[in-house]
Scaffold this active site. Structure first.
Site, PDB file in Angstrom:
ATOM      1  N   GLY A 124       0.781  -1.235   0.000  1.00 12.12           N
ATOM      2  CA  GLY A 124       0.000   0.000   0.000  1.00 12.12           C
ATOM      3  C   GLY A 124       0.812   1.283   0.000  1.00 12.12           C
ATOM      4  O   GLY A 124       0.358   2.314  -0.489  1.00 12.12           O
ATOM      5  N   ASP A 172       0.873   3.434   4.403  1.00 15.10           N
ATOM      6  CA  ASP A 172      -0.245   4.142   3.777  1.00 15.10           C
ATOM      7  C   ASP A 172      -1.261   4.604   4.817  1.00 15.10           C
ATOM      8  O   ASP A 172      -1.726   5.735   4.787  1.00 15.10           O
ATOM      9  CB  ASP A 172      -0.922   3.262   2.712  1.00 15.10           C
ATOM     10  CG  ASP A 172      -1.293   1.866   3.218  1.00 15.10           C
ATOM     11  OD1 ASP A 172      -1.019   1.545   4.392  1.00 15.10           O
ATOM     12  OD2 ASP A 172      -1.858   1.084   2.427  1.00 15.10           O
ATOM     13  N   ASP A 196      -4.788   1.994  10.779  1.00 16.38           N
ATOM     14  CA  ASP A 196      -6.216   1.731  10.989  1.00 16.38           C
ATOM     15  C   ASP A 196      -6.388   1.268  12.436  1.00 16.38           C
ATOM     16  O   ASP A 196      -6.457   2.089  13.347  1.00 16.38           O
ATOM     17  CB  ASP A 196      -6.648   0.677   9.965  1.00 16.38           C
ATOM     18  CG  ASP A 196      -8.124   0.367   9.986  1.00 16.38           C
ATOM     19  OD1 ASP A 196      -8.902   1.189  10.480  1.00 16.38           O
ATOM     20  OD2 ASP A 196      -8.508  -0.714   9.497  1.00 16.38           O
ATOM     21  N   LYS A 246      -6.633   6.680  10.575  1.00 12.33           N
ATOM     22  CA  LYS A 246      -8.063   6.403  10.795  1.00 12.33           C
ATOM     23  C   LYS A 246      -8.271   6.175  12.291  1.00 12.33           C
ATOM     24  O   LYS A 246      -8.500   5.062  12.758  1.00 12.33           O
ATOM     25  CB  LYS A 246      -8.470   5.162   9.989  1.00 12.33           C
ATOM     26  CG  LYS A 246      -9.919   5.151   9.563  1.00 12.33           C
ATOM     27  CD  LYS A 246     -10.348   3.781   9.088  1.00 12.33           C
ATOM     28  CE  LYS A 246     -10.013   3.467   7.654  1.00 12.33           C
ATOM     29  NZ  LYS A 246     -10.498   2.133   7.255  1.00 12.33           N
ATOM     30  N   VAL A 277     -11.199   3.159   2.557  1.00 12.16           N
ATOM     31  CA  VAL A 277     -10.789   3.988   1.429  1.00 12.16           C
ATOM     32  C   VAL A 277      -9.868   3.222   0.481  1.00 12.16           C
ATOM     33  O   VAL A 277      -9.202   2.260   0.884  1.00 12.16           O
ATOM     34  CB  VAL A 277     -10.072   5.274   1.915  1.00 12.16           C
ATOM     35  CG1 VAL A 277     -11.029   6.172   2.673  1.00 12.16           C
ATOM     36  CG2 VAL A 277      -8.854   4.934   2.778  1.00 12.16           C
ATOM     37  N   ASP A 317      -5.793  -0.505  -1.631  1.00 16.68           N
ATOM     38  CA  ASP A 317      -6.579  -1.380  -2.494  1.00 16.68           C
ATOM     39  C   ASP A 317      -7.820  -1.925  -1.812  1.00 16.68           C
ATOM     40  O   ASP A 317      -7.947  -1.921  -0.581  1.00 16.68           O
ATOM     41  CB  ASP A 317      -5.732  -2.577  -2.923  1.00 16.68           C
ATOM     42  CG  ASP A 317      -5.546  -3.581  -1.776  1.00 16.68           C
ATOM     43  OD1 ASP A 317      -5.056  -3.172  -0.712  1.00 16.68           O
ATOM     44  OD2 ASP A 317      -5.927  -4.762  -1.937  1.00 16.68           O
ATOM     45  N   ARG A 335      -5.431   0.537  -6.681  1.00 19.42           N
ATOM     46  CA  ARG A 335      -4.194   1.176  -6.197  1.00 19.42           C
ATOM     47  C   ARG A 335      -3.746   2.289  -7.130  1.00 19.42           C
ATOM     48  O   ARG A 335      -3.055   3.216  -6.720  1.00 19.42           O
ATOM     49  CB  ARG A 335      -3.065   0.144  -6.100  1.00 19.42           C
ATOM     50  CG  ARG A 335      -3.278  -0.931  -5.053  1.00 19.42           C
ATOM     51  CD  ARG A 335      -1.957  -1.654  -4.805  1.00 19.42           C
ATOM     52  NE  ARG A 335      -2.128  -2.954  -4.190  1.00 19.42           N
ATOM     53  CZ  ARG A 335      -2.226  -3.161  -2.878  1.00 19.42           C
ATOM     54  NH1 ARG A 335      -2.181  -2.137  -2.047  1.00 19.42           N
ATOM     55  NH2 ARG A 335      -2.364  -4.383  -2.405  1.00 19.42           N
TER      56      ARG A 335
HETATM   57  P1  IMP Z   1      -4.094  -1.894  10.748  1.00 19.74           P
HETATM   58  O1  IMP Z   1      -5.535  -2.193  11.044  1.00 19.74           O
HETATM   59  O2  IMP Z   1      -3.676  -0.557  11.311  1.00 19.74           O
HETATM   60  O3  IMP Z   1      -3.210  -3.008  11.219  1.00 19.74           O
HETATM   61  O4  IMP Z   1      -3.985  -1.793   9.171  1.00 19.74           O
HETATM   62  C1  IMP Z   1      -3.366  -2.785   8.436  1.00 19.74           C
HETATM   63  C2  IMP Z   1      -3.356  -2.490   6.963  1.00 19.74           C
HETATM   64  O5  IMP Z   1      -4.676  -2.647   6.476  1.00 19.74           O
HETATM   65  C3  IMP Z   1      -2.942  -1.100   6.518  1.00 19.74           C
HETATM   66  O6  IMP Z   1      -1.556  -0.917   6.414  1.00 19.74           O
HETATM   67  C4  IMP Z   1      -3.574  -1.069   5.142  1.00 19.74           C
HETATM   68  O7  IMP Z   1      -2.728  -1.660   4.181  1.00 19.74           O
HETATM   69  C5  IMP Z   1      -4.834  -1.861   5.332  1.00 19.74           C
HETATM   70  N1  IMP Z   1      -5.979  -0.970   5.507  1.00 19.74           N
HETATM   71  C6  IMP Z   1      -6.503  -0.498   6.656  1.00 19.74           C
HETATM   72  N2  IMP Z   1      -7.544   0.334   6.411  1.00 19.74           N
HETATM   73  C7  IMP Z   1      -7.654   0.387   5.068  1.00 19.74           C
HETATM   74  C8  IMP Z   1      -8.543   1.096   4.169  1.00 19.74           C
HETATM   75  O8  IMP Z   1      -9.433   1.878   4.547  1.00 19.74           O
HETATM   76  N3  IMP Z   1      -8.335   0.865   2.832  1.00 19.74           N
HETATM   77  C9  IMP Z   1      -7.374   0.036   2.354  1.00 19.74           C
HETATM   78  N4  IMP Z   1      -6.527  -0.624   3.147  1.00 19.74           N
HETATM   79  C10 IMP Z   1      -6.665  -0.445   4.482  1.00 19.74           C
HETATM   80 MG    MG Z   2      -0.406  -1.575   4.578  1.00 17.99          MG
END
Ligand code: IMP
Ligand code: MG
Length: 194
Positions: A45, A101, A104, A132, A154, A160, A166
């Site tokens: 990403g 990127d 979340d 986020k 998003v 993606d 992407r």
């Molecule tokens: P985490 O939940 O912070 O561990 O996020 C893990 C990964 O999920 C991020 O690095 C992104 O690659 C993907 N991700 C999280 N939220 C989104 C989104 O809204 N769109 C696309 N990919 C996401």
């Molecule tokens: Mg990622």
């Protein structure tokens, strides 16, 4: 039907991305003056963000990549993180900036930071294009943040859904009917190479 037909709303247009990334590049260049930071991009990403950010950094710096898998289902994270590709080099004594990127839930970055900390970097910071915050489960210190976004899934500019979108030049939300349509990839592909 082209990619643009699936878009519901543009959250961050191309010009806004460019302007903010320029600011981030300037700030990093100032903060790391006299050092040579190692930027660690999280595949897949972060590739667009990383390549644009890099061009806005005016001091000497180096580049490496890691890939993680979160075993997620569709658009949510499970919390189990696996390293699919590790760094090519030692980070001992290096000033490391992890570039991703989006933060979340924070589970991926939290795990990565814990892992990288054990390798004795001189410093370890986080640069994330998107934050986020409403979804955060694990606290992550974001040293360089592009934009805060609401709790929406998003895509675009590297992000993606099921491996697609992407290549869009902006960050956007898809039409609700688009999610779940890609039956072959939604489950498996979203978990690998996020
Ligand atoms: P985490 O939940 O912070 O561990 O996020 C893990 C990964 O999920 C991020 O690095 C992104 O690659 C993907 N991700 C999280 N939220 C989104 C989104 O809204 N769109 C696309 N990919 C996401
Ligand atoms: Mg990622």
């Amino acid at each position: 039907m082209g990619l643009l037909d699936d878009i519901d709303e543009i959250l961050i247009p191309e010009e806004a991305l460019r302007g903010r990334i320029r600011e981030l590049g300037r700030t990093i260049s100032k903060d790391y003056e006299g050092k040579e930071p190692l930027l660690v991009g999280i595949l897949t990403g972060a590739v667009l963000f990383m390549s644009d950010l890099l061009r806005e950094i005016t001091i000497p710096c180096q580049l490496d990549f890691m890939a993680t898998s979160s075993y997620a289902e569709g658009t949510t994270s499970s919390g189990i993180v696996r390293i699919l590709k590790d760094l090519d080099q030692s980070i001992e004594g290096r000033h490391v900036i992890v570039v991703d990127d989006i933060i979340d839930t924070g589970l991926t970055m939290d795990y990565l930071l814990e892992t990288l900390k054990t390798r004795y970097p001189a410093s370890l910071k986080v640069c994330a294009l998107l934050d986020k915050l409403p979804r955060r489960i694990r606290h992550v210190p974001i040293d360089y943040r592009g934009f805060e976004i609401p709790d929406k899934f998003v895509v675009g500019y590297g992000l993606d859904y099921a491996g697609r979108y992407r290549n869009l030049r902006f960050i956007c939300v898809l039409k609700p009917e688009t999610y779940g349509e890609s039956k072959t990839e939604a489950g498996t592909a979203a978990s690998a190479a996020r």
